[in-house]
Design an enzyme around this catalytic site. Structure first.
Site, mmCIF file in Angstrom:
data_model
loop_
_atom_site.group_PDB
_atom_site.id
_atom_site.type_symbol
_atom_site.label_atom_id
_atom_site.label_comp_id
_atom_site.label_asym_id
_atom_site.label_seq_id
_atom_site.Cartn_x
_atom_site.Cartn_y
_atom_site.Cartn_z
ATOM 1 N N GLU A 130 31.274 53.172 22.799
ATOM 2 C CA GLU A 130 32.636 53.047 23.310
ATOM 3 C C GLU A 130 32.836 53.925 24.556
ATOM 4 O O GLU A 130 33.468 53.498 25.526
ATOM 5 C CB GLU A 130 33.631 53.419 22.193
ATOM 6 N N GLU B 101 33.749 50.089 32.552
ATOM 7 C CA GLU B 101 34.780 49.096 32.867
ATOM 8 C C GLU B 101 35.841 49.618 33.823
ATOM 9 O O GLU B 101 36.423 48.829 34.570
ATOM 10 C CB GLU B 101 35.421 48.524 31.601
ATOM 11 N N TRP C 248 44.058 35.017 36.018
ATOM 12 C CA TRP C 248 42.709 35.543 35.883
ATOM 13 C C TRP C 248 41.821 34.310 35.969
ATOM 14 O O TRP C 248 41.803 33.472 35.067
ATOM 15 C CB TRP C 248 42.551 36.250 34.544
ATOM 16 N N LYS D 149 43.407 41.613 30.038
ATOM 17 C CA LYS D 149 43.682 42.290 28.770
ATOM 18 C C LYS D 149 43.363 41.436 27.556
ATOM 19 O O LYS D 149 42.828 41.926 26.583
ATOM 20 C CB LYS D 149 45.152 42.722 28.743
ATOM 21 N N CYS E 88 45.703 34.714 31.622
ATOM 22 C CA CYS E 88 46.754 34.587 32.623
ATOM 23 C C CYS E 88 48.092 34.947 31.972
ATOM 24 O O CYS E 88 48.216 34.946 30.754
ATOM 25 C CB CYS E 88 46.829 33.164 33.147
ATOM 26 N N ARG F 136 47.584 41.046 32.082
ATOM 27 C CA ARG F 136 46.820 39.922 31.517
ATOM 28 C C ARG F 136 45.889 39.265 32.534
ATOM 29 O O ARG F 136 44.963 38.553 32.170
ATOM 30 C CB ARG F 136 47.781 38.850 30.980
ATOM 31 N N HIS G 208 12.496 55.402 23.000
ATOM 32 C CA HIS G 208 11.782 54.127 22.985
ATOM 33 C C HIS G 208 12.024 53.324 24.264
ATOM 34 O O HIS G 208 11.821 52.122 24.277
ATOM 35 C CB HIS G 208 12.185 53.313 21.754
ATOM 36 N N ASN H 204 47.760 28.601 31.158
ATOM 37 C CA ASN H 204 46.824 29.628 30.696
ATOM 38 C C ASN H 204 45.875 28.941 29.719
ATOM 39 O O ASN H 204 46.330 28.257 28.803
ATOM 40 C CB ASN H 204 47.606 30.756 29.998
ATOM 41 N N GLY H 205 44.568 29.071 29.937
ATOM 42 C CA GLY H 205 43.602 28.424 29.047
ATOM 43 C C GLY H 205 42.591 27.635 29.854
ATOM 44 O O GLY H 205 42.480 27.821 31.074
ATOM 45 N N LYS I 92 33.917 52.427 28.200
ATOM 46 C CA LYS I 92 35.102 52.901 28.931
ATOM 47 C C LYS I 92 34.722 53.301 30.352
ATOM 48 O O LYS I 92 35.420 52.977 31.300
ATOM 49 C CB LYS I 92 35.733 54.129 28.253
#
Ligand code: F6R
Length: 612
Positions: free
Chosen positions: A485, A492, A73, A607, A2, A27, A508, A99-100, A489
């Site tokens: 990576e 997301e 968030w 973020k 947040c 955030r 496999h 936040n938390g 990308k």
């Protein structure tokens, strides 16, 4: 996670808070709210982005020179108007932003309900503000003392700011495991989750430490004490950020700006550290710990997400150059195993934000076991940077786009510099080879500029594949983490399902997924296992998949097999990830924008992940 912003001063608080919320929106962005005190303590909040809050507020009277605001968030309680912050206390005399996560909120909530408190939301945060008010009434103490007592009862993580209707000249803030910074201006104070919203207002900042309370009073100096009631002297630092780093600078999105910034950000990571003429590498932040690294029995790299992918590249580099066994661990797994660690081990924690809760917990575990801990962080003054024994900043500049791009290449650059330093000290590299890599590394920013010229071609390819439902990314050796990576990308920001795999591992299992609908992206550059990758490409082609290949310039053999080839400049094998990643970042970016996705703020993401 947040974003928190608060103001106390002489100016109207509303525009400052609103601008701050926009700066912090990266955030978290599922709901937002604001509280302004002007005789009445008015709270306005809504589900959705900051722009929706602004729209919602439009025309409402929000005058006042003190206020708090929040962009969320969601963790506890779905994102809706009621669960958005700020939260009032029972009497509506207090309001809080947080936040938390308050881990023991269930027990506290039950007790408070038992004592007659009515909850309006499903959040852990509301529990805390009711608890504070309860203590204030029950014990007859001042608000600061009530906050302090309450925080001693809380288990979990918090950055909080509290505003009180009965005291229009005071804000109280506190932190534990979630960041909070105080900005000090002329007759005004700011509080924020990070320094980005403060930049226009002041350069003087105080980063709160864990379990510290900040008491901000109009006309007084900032006062800090711990939750154990010990007074502290604020340590005022000068912030080194400039405004242009926080703006889009003509690009449509932060992500695109940050992709295109990479020639500069990689250069900044090396600046003052790499000296090709003298043939030296100097990472000032770890000088005292170089010998520890040289003597390390083992290096363990802990990280999450994209930073974990950088760690994988680091593993290959460290083992190649410095001949130290390396293990790469997801911080979230590492913290709950019983890892075997001892004093000869060096843990390298990698984090762009420097706030990731799992990485932080991994550091704490490593510390308990006596290991040396080195940090690689981007955000200066962040919790991880402060919790490690030593470290090197990546100096990539603020990364605002939620999908990490320039931080990844900067992290690899630092890992390279670190490995070169150790290799040289350990004698695991010849002078000639050392100098060769240094010389090539210095050329990388220019080669990134060259690589970025593929942008239009990548855009054309993106248009052909934007409607795909799946994608497979394959690479081997140094290009395997690049494949991971690339896939991360894409998924997301475009919400297309994508997997990264070691190219040979495909047969496999994942090969069963391949048909003419499936785009397969190979990173097939000309060194290492190139010949083997050609065989893997043949295997995929036989099954009629569409092949997009990242190749070294002038490659002809892959071109015969692939539907599209994207060329990158020739370079050392271990430096290929710094170039090969770029077209993959661009591919995700263009596909996502063509699909109408919000690339800077993808759904459900935030973020910095300051909760487990
Ligand atoms: C992906 C992304 C995340 C982060 C991860 C770790 O684009 O941004 O996967 O890499 O959340 O974050 P930091 O590096 O801040 O610890």
């Amino acid at each position: 996670m947040c974003g928190i912003i608060a103001y106390l001063g002489e100016k109207p608080a509303y525009p400052i808070l609103m601008k701050g919320l926009y700066r912090l929106e990266y955030r978290g962005y599922d709901s937002a709210g604001i509280a302004i005190l002007n005789k009445e303590l008015t709270v306005i909040k809504t589900r959705g982005k900051v722009s929706e809050l602004e729209h919602f507020i439009n025309g409402k009277n929000l005058h006042g020179t003190i206020g708090i605001a929040h962009t969320r968030w969601a963790t506890h309680g779905e994102p809706n108007d009621v669960n958005a912050h700020p939260h009032y206390s029972q009497s509506k005399n207090l309001a809080i932003i947080h936040n938390g996560i308050i881990e023991n909120y269930g027990t506290l909530r039950k007790e408070l309900i038992h004592r007659g408190y009515e909850f309006r939301s499903n959040t852990d945060t509301e529990t805390l503000i009711h608890l504070i008010e309860d203590i204030q009434i029950k014990e007859g103490v001042e608000l600061v003392e009530a906050v302090r007592i309450a925080l001693n009862q809380v288990i979990g993580a918090y950055a909080i700011v509290i505003i009180s209707k009965n005291d229009p000249d005071m804000l109280i803030a506190a932190r534990k495991s979630s960041p909070l910074v105080v900005g000090i201006g002329e007759g005004e104070f700011f509080l924020a989750s990070d320094a980005t919203p403060l930049i226009e207002h002041t350069k003087d900042v105080v980063y709160l430490e864990d379990e510290e309370l900040a008491i901000i009073r109009r006309g007084h100096e900032l006062k800090i004490k711990t939750i154990k009631n010990k007074e502290k002297t604020p340590y005022i630092q000068k912030m080194e950020l400039n405004l242009s780093a926080l703006e889009k600078g003509g690009y449509e999105h932060f992500m695109l700006k940050e992709i295109f910034e990479q020639p500069r950000s990689i250069k900044d990571s090396m600046r003052g550290r790499l000296n090709v003429k003298k043939g030296t590498v100097k990472l000032g932040g770890i000088t005292e710990y170089e010998q520890k690294l040289v003597n390390a029995r083992r290096v363990i790299m802990v990280a999450c997400g994209t930073s974990w992918h950088a760690a994988l590249v680091g593993e290959y580099i460290f083992e190649d150059l410095a001949r130290i066994p390396v293990e790469v661990e997801y911080a979230s797994e590492f913290r709950y195993r019983h890892p075997i660690l001892n004093e000869d081990d060096v843990v390298i924690a990698i984090s762009q934000s420097g706030e990731t809760a799992d990485t932080m917990a991994a550091i704490e575990l490593a510390r308990d076991k006596g290991a040396t801990i080195i940090g690689i962080c981007n955000v200066v003054g962040s919790s991880i940077a402060r919790a490690t024994d030593a470290g090197s900043y990546t100096h990539a500049g603020p990364e605002i786009g939620v999908a990490s791009t320039k931080a990844f290449t900067a992290q690899i650059t630092i890992l390279l510099l670190m490995a070169l330093t150790i290799a040289e000290k350990k004698g695991t590299i010849s002078r000639l080879r050392y100098q060769e890599i240094l010389t090539e590394l210095e050329q990388i920013p220019e080669k990134v500029t060259e690589t970025l010229k593929v942008n239009d071609q990548v855009k054309f390819i993106a248009n052909l594949y934007k409607d795909s439902r799946n994608a497979l990314y394959l690479g081997r050796g140094y290009n395997f983490p690049v494949a991971l990576e690339g896939a991360l990308k894409l998924k997301e920001i475009s919400y297309i399902h994508a997997e990264g795999y070691p190219a040979a591992e495909m047969k496999h299992g994942p090969i069963a997924l391949i048909d003419e609908e499936m785009p397969v992206i190979f990173i097939a550059t000309n060194k290492g296992t190139y010949e083997k990758v050609l065989i893997n490409i043949e295997e995929v082609k036989t099954r009629k998949a569409k092949i997009i290949a990242i190749v070294t310039e002038h490659d002809e053999r892959v071109a015969e097999l692939a539907d599209h080839v994207i060329e990158i400049p020739e370079t050392e094998e271990m430096l290929v990830p710094l170039l090969a990643t770029i077209p993959l970042q661009l591919l995700s970016y263009h596909i996502a924008t063509m699909r109408g996705c919000n690339v800077d703020q993808p759904r459900n993401l935030a973020k910095s992940v300051t909760v487990e």
